[in-house]
Design an enzyme around this catalytic site. Structure first.
Site, short mmCIF file in Angstrom:
data_model
loop_
_atom_site.label_atom_id
_atom_site.label_comp_id
_atom_site.label_asym_id
_atom_site.label_seq_id
_atom_site.Cartn_x
_atom_site.Cartn_y
_atom_site.Cartn_z
N GLY A 64 0.94 -1.23 0.01
CA GLY A 64 0.12 0.06 0.09
C GLY A 64 0.73 1.33 0.17
O GLY A 64 2.07 1.06 0.31
N PRO A 117 2.85 4.84 1.17
CA PRO A 117 3.41 5.22 2.33
C PRO A 117 2.35 5.97 3.38
O PRO A 117 1.37 6.70 3.09
CB PRO A 117 4.40 6.30 1.78
CG PRO A 117 4.44 5.89 0.46
CD PRO A 117 3.27 5.68 0.15
N GLY A 118 2.56 5.56 4.59
CA GLY A 118 1.74 6.08 5.69
C GLY A 118 0.26 5.51 5.86
O GLY A 118 -0.62 6.17 6.79
N GLY A 127 -0.09 2.73 7.51
CA GLY A 127 0.19 1.99 8.75
C GLY A 127 0.63 0.48 8.51
O GLY A 127 0.09 -0.43 9.40
N LYS A 128 1.49 0.12 7.55
CA LYS A 128 1.84 -1.17 7.29
C LYS A 128 2.44 -1.52 8.26
O LYS A 128 2.44 -3.12 8.88
CB LYS A 128 2.45 -1.31 5.85
CG LYS A 128 1.55 -0.87 4.49
CD LYS A 128 2.34 -0.95 3.33
CE LYS A 128 3.64 -0.19 3.23
NZ LYS A 128 3.20 1.30 3.42
N THR A 129 3.82 -0.80 8.68
CA THR A 129 4.67 -1.34 10.01
C THR A 129 3.88 -1.69 10.96
O THR A 129 4.22 -2.60 11.96
CB THR A 129 5.72 -0.42 10.11
OG1 THR A 129 6.54 -0.41 8.89
CG2 THR A 129 6.76 -0.94 11.01
N SER A 174 -5.65 2.41 -18.41
CA SER A 174 -7.00 2.60 -17.85
C SER A 174 -7.77 3.94 -18.34
O SER A 174 -8.86 4.29 -17.97
CB SER A 174 -7.03 2.43 -16.37
OG SER A 174 -6.68 3.37 -15.93
N LYS A 225 -9.27 4.49 -6.75
CA LYS A 225 -10.12 5.51 -7.53
C LYS A 225 -11.34 5.77 -7.24
O LYS A 225 -12.03 6.96 -7.19
CB LYS A 225 -10.04 4.57 -8.93
CG LYS A 225 -8.90 4.39 -9.66
CD LYS A 225 -9.11 3.70 -10.80
CE LYS A 225 -7.63 3.45 -11.62
NZ LYS A 225 -7.80 2.75 -12.74
#
Length: 996
Positions: free
Chosen positions: A518, A520-521, A523-525, A896, A939
């Site tokens: 996803g 940055p920012g 919340g993956k970590t 697209s 989107k």
């Protein structure tokens, strides 16, 4: 000065010592070890004395003194040279006891009757004292017949390294049996003399080693040997022959005149005498005293030279000018050519000068040697002292029982580590540990191998073999933890809960490698950290972004300096359990350099079928990583190599919509920022309008990291404002205990929350301190509204993405996906020129190759549809069109935008605008089919942000949209199409009045 010894000619009759001539008497640097000098029966008294008196000890002889009158008329005791050297060496000729020493003769000068008589008397005394003992107990060297000066024809013996000087011993090796037989025959005929001549350099020989030189000597015969010999040599008496070793004693100088026979080489010689010189010449005296002075300087630093002088004065007698020159040249470190030059010089003054030059060089060499030795000694003395003190300290501690040996202590420490979990350690690892412990005991503590083995054992024994933390598979608890740590992300949380539920049913949660992808920012970590907390696992994170060295993952070989294990072994040591949760961050940003391909090295680590036997290069034993739960993070999975991506289960985190960002800001970010800045909740109020404006105009990206920075910026400015207004609690002047401090804090909080300033019935009685506190409490709350938001965070960064209201002809809103989330973009088309046959299309906007192809396809499909709808309309055939995508500085690519481009072209051709608040996305083929696209959630979020009410998606993306959260789909009119003809009916208005 190698090869010189101080014990000379001290033979113990009746049996001579084998080492008596070790290195000879003042040898010529060819030192010979373990030489046996045979003794010879003295000649009859009638034999003329040939050698000057030497002294050597006889153990069985009583101590008696030789008379100073051995040489009548020669005042050897009063010689100035002997006095000077006696002062240097501590000798006193008058008190030196020569009793019990063997007699030795040297014939440098003319024979003396008194010396001969003394020699014969001494020989008779030796023979009578031995009482008929074996002849080997007699003097080593005796007068011979014929005399040395009568030897006019001698065997020529080549000397390889240095010339033989008169009065000195030299051992040589004779390999030729004929020469050796001739020498033995000479001794039997009582004429033990030969000529020792220095060998000239061979110009054709490249090697200068001793072996090659001796080989060349043995190969030379006859005239070839004569050509290689220097003309001037030394008459040498054959002292002894032991096998092929011959001991020579130098007598006087010779010059070769002609060859007598070739094999063995026999030559005629002339005996050379020194040129006459004046004993009282001041120049000669000065030169000789300078030689002695130089000797004194060298003697101060070299005890070896001091022994040479002492021995020479004891056995030779006084130092005359010629002897002094020969002595200095013989014992100094001059090369063979310089020594030969001194030997050939018959002028005593010139010989002294040559010797003086050589000794001056020797003195300078001694000084340099002393300087080097001093520097090295200073360098290592400190280390040696420290080492010795440490060793003594260890020995003392060991004796007192304070401390055991280092190796024993280390072994005990390692055994204590593995004893509690010895049953859990794999057999192959336990075997390696035992072998290394045995090896440690055999190594020296100061060796480098000892440190390598110690470090290796330290890593092997500190790893948590078989030590697992208890997992918690409580789904309800996991749900609570995920909700507490993150807002929204319902689809991600659901997938994680499924993973935990499967783990509960199976009893273990390994076997899956999760990849959170996803922008940055988002919340993956922190999601990975929440999973570890929910499962009650230890958490370890390491980033592989830019990693280009395989050794960071697989470890270094132990043979390298500074070798270390890889990250996984370091992780196990750090967490202390064998089943942690390892978060591998930024896996899409792996580098690739000269040290290998880390992406390929990760295959073994992240493959559930292989990591049960993971092999680290440093440990060199397999480790079971199957119980480790791996969670990877990436921004774009397209950058991950396919073999690595195939081993992971991707969970996509699209980002947050505006409503979610507002909740995150209220429930998480504001609280954290207030606490970090030391501001109380009642001192600040941020309105909903200000927060919404902050999100829409400053933090439009998919994540909330930038939103967190902006909120922290607001609270920092508020903190500065409060400090300037004096709202700072004063520190107490007197320290109070914890209970009093807690009471004061509670009272202060309560009074601040009430915001009430009590009126005192007697205002005049208030103290200044109380007035200041009331003023502090009366400060108004800081309000952050949309009107003053720019004062804290500056002017807006983003403007409204919806730049047209209503949408003009030829303009259509499209939906795009970026690494920062979703966004909307307009596609504009206009007519440049009209004329018959001028139909063409020009595209701009920094478009990629794929998007340029989509424009060409859109132009073809639009002409085809126009031909079907309005056959008489020749717009595309006769119009030069220009298609542009705004924000030309931003690169754009992707398929697209195909249906959006077709709609823009048809809008211009039919001069009809599209529906109000409409956005679309989808790839179009030449036949008008709509293909699926990616990034549906991103989107959709971008469309909501631009107040779009109607969205057109490909039919194949219906399921992706249905899986979105309800708050994301709420209020949207979404149409799913699979053919562009359906878009045509949805996009265009039948009457322009509908735009009003």
């Amino acid at each position: 000065m190698k090869g010189f010894e101080t014990h000379l000619l001290r033979l113990q009759p009746p049996s001579p010592s084998p080492s008596s001539l070790s290195n000879g008497f003042l040898p010529q640097r060819q030192g010979v070890n373990n030489l046996k000098v045979p003794t010879f029966r003295p000649r009859s008294p009638s034999s003329p004395p040939m050698l000057k008196l030497f002294s050597s000890s006889t153990a069985s002889r009583a101590h008696h003194h030789l008379s100073p009158a051995i040489r009548p008329g020669a005042s050897s005791v009063d010689s100035p040279f002997f006095k000077a050297l006696s002062h240097l060496t501590g000798l006193n000729r008058r008190s030196t006891s020569l009793g019990g020493r063997r007699v030795f003769f040297c014939s440098d000068n003319a024979s003396d009757a008194a010396a001969a008589a003394a020699a014969e008397a001494e020989a008779k005394a030796a023979e009578s004292d031995s009482d008929g003992a074996d002849a080997k107990s007699s003097s080593a060297i005796v007068p011979t017949n014929p005399r040395p000066e009568d030897c006019l024809t001698v065997l020529a013996l080549p000397v390889a390294h240095r010339p033989l000087f008169p009065g000195f011993y030299m051992p040589i090796y004779v390999k030729d049996p004929k020469v050796l037989a001739a020498l033995q025959e000479s001794r039997r005929r009582q004429a033990p003399y030969a000529g020792a001549f220095l060998l000239k350099d061979d110009p054709s020989a490249d090697s200068s080693s001793s072996t090659d030189v001796e080989k060349n000597i043995n190969e030379l015969k006859g005239k070839d040997l004569l050509k290689r010999l220097h003309e001037v040599g030394t008459l040498a008496q054959i002292s002894s022959i032991q096998g092929d070793q011959v001991i020579l004693v130098g007598h006087r100088r010779l010059r070769i005149t002609e060859m007598v026979s070739e094999e063995p080489l026999t030559v005629k010689v002339d005996h050379l005498k020194d040129k006459p010189f004046d004993m009282d010449d001041d120049v000669i005296k000065a030169t000789s005293f300078e030689v002695i002075s130089t000797l004194r300087d060298v003697l101060k630093t070299s005890s070896l030279w001091r022994d040479h002088v002492q021995t020479y004065t004891q056995h030779i007698g006084e130092f005359t000018y010629p002897r002094l020159a020969d002595f200095g040249a013989a014992i100094c470190g001059a090369n063979r050519h310089q020594a030969q030059e001194v030997l050939e010089e018959l002028d005593v003054h010139k010989r002294l000068r040559l010797t003086l030059e050589l000794m001056k060089k020797e003195r300078e060499i001694s000084k340099i040697q002393e300087t080097i030795a001093k520097a090295i000694e200073e360098k290592i003395s400190g280390e040696q002292r420290r080492y010795l003190l440490n060793e003594q300290l260890k020995a003392i501690k060991k004796e007192l029982g304070v401390e055991t040996d280092d190796k024993s202590a280390l072994s005990e420490k390692f055994k204590e580590r593995i004893d509690p979990s010895k049953e859990k350690i794999p057999a192959h690892v336990l075997q390696v540990i035992e072998e290394e412990l045995t090896k440690l005991q055999l190594l020296e503590a100061s060796s480098s191998e000892f440190n390598v083995t110690r470090n290796y054992l330290d890593w092997l024994t500190i790893l948590p073999w078989g030590n697992y933390s208890d997992e918690n598979f409580d789904v309800v608890r996991a749900q609570q933890i995920l909700d507490d740590d993150h807002y929204g992300l319902s689809d991600v949380k659901e997938r994680i809960l499924e993973f935990i539920a499967v783990g509960r049913l199976r009893g273990t949660s390994q076997g899956k490698i999760i990849c959170l992808s996803g922008p940055p920012g988002v919340g993956k970590t922190s999601i990975g950290r929440s999973i570890a907390r929910a499962l009650n696992r230890k958490f370890f994170r390491f980033s592989v972004g830019g990693l280009a060295d395989v050794a960071e993952i697989k470890g270094h070989r132990r043979t390298y300096v500074g070798a270390m294990p890889g990250k996984m072994v370091q992780c196990l040591k750090s967490v202390g359990t064998a089943n942690p949760l390892v978060l591998i961050d930024e896996i899409d940003k792996l580098g690739r350099g000269h040290a290998g391909d880390p992406a390929s090295a990760l295959l073994e680590l992240l493959d559930p079928e292989q990591n049960a036997n993971f092999l680290d290069h440093y440990l060199d034993v397999t480790i079971d990583l199957s119980k480790v739960l791996f969670v990877c993070t990436a921004n774009v999975i397209d950058m991950i190599p396919n073999p690595l991506l195939d081993r992971m289960e991707v969970i996509s985190i699209a980002g947050y919509i505006t409503d979610e960002k507002v909740h995150i800001a209220r429930d998480y970010l504001e609280k954290t920022a207030r606490g970090d800045c030391g501001i109380k909740p009642e001192q600040v109020e941020v309105s909903d309008a200000a927060l919404l404006s902050l999100i829409e105009n400053y933090c439009r990206e998919a994540g909330v990291r930038n939103l967190q920075k902006q909120i922290e910026k607001i609270y920092r400015k508020i903190a500065l404002k409060l400090v300037r207004e004096g709202v700072v609690p004063e520190e107490p002047a007197v320290a109070v205990d914890a209970e009093e401090a807690e009471i004061v804090t509670k009272l202060d909080v309560e009074s601040t929350e009430n915001h009430v300033v009590e009126e005192s019935p007697a205002p005049a009685a208030k103290e200044p301190k109380e007035e200041a506190q009331n003023e502090k409490k009366a400060v108004e709350k800081v309000m952050i509204d949309e009107s003053n938001l720019a004062d804290y965070v500056g002017k807006p960064v983003f403007h409204a993405e919806k730049i047209y209201e209503p949408t003009p002809v030829g303009v259509v809103m499209g939906l795009a996906w970026t690494s920062m989330g979703g966004s909307t973009l307009y596609i504009e088309t206009t007519v440049v020129e009209e004329g018959e046959g001028k139909g063409c299309l020009n595209v701009t906007g920094q478009l990629g190759d794929v998007m340029k192809e989509s424009a060409q396809i859109a132009h073809t499909v639009a002409r085809k549809i126009m031909l079907e709808k309005e056959p008489e309309n020749q717009f595309f055939a006769n119009s030069k069109l220009h298609l542009h995508v705004p924000a030309g500085a931003t690169p754009k690519d992707g398929p697209s935008a195909g249906c959006t481009m077709i709609t823009s072209l048809l809008s211009l051709a039919m001069k009809k605008p599209v529906q109000k608040d409409l956005a679309m996305t989808g790839e179009v083929t030449l036949t008008g089919r709509i293909l699926p696209i990616g990034g549906v959630k991103e989107k959709t979020i971008a469309a909501r942000r631009s107040q779009v009410k109607t969205i057109i998606f490909p039919e194949a993306n219906r399921r992706d949209f249905d899986e979105l959260a309800e708050n994301v789909k709420e209020g949207l009119d979404v149409h799913f199409v699979d053919d562009y003809k359906k878009i045509f009916d949805l996009a265009f208005v039948s009457d322009n009045k509908q735009q009003d």
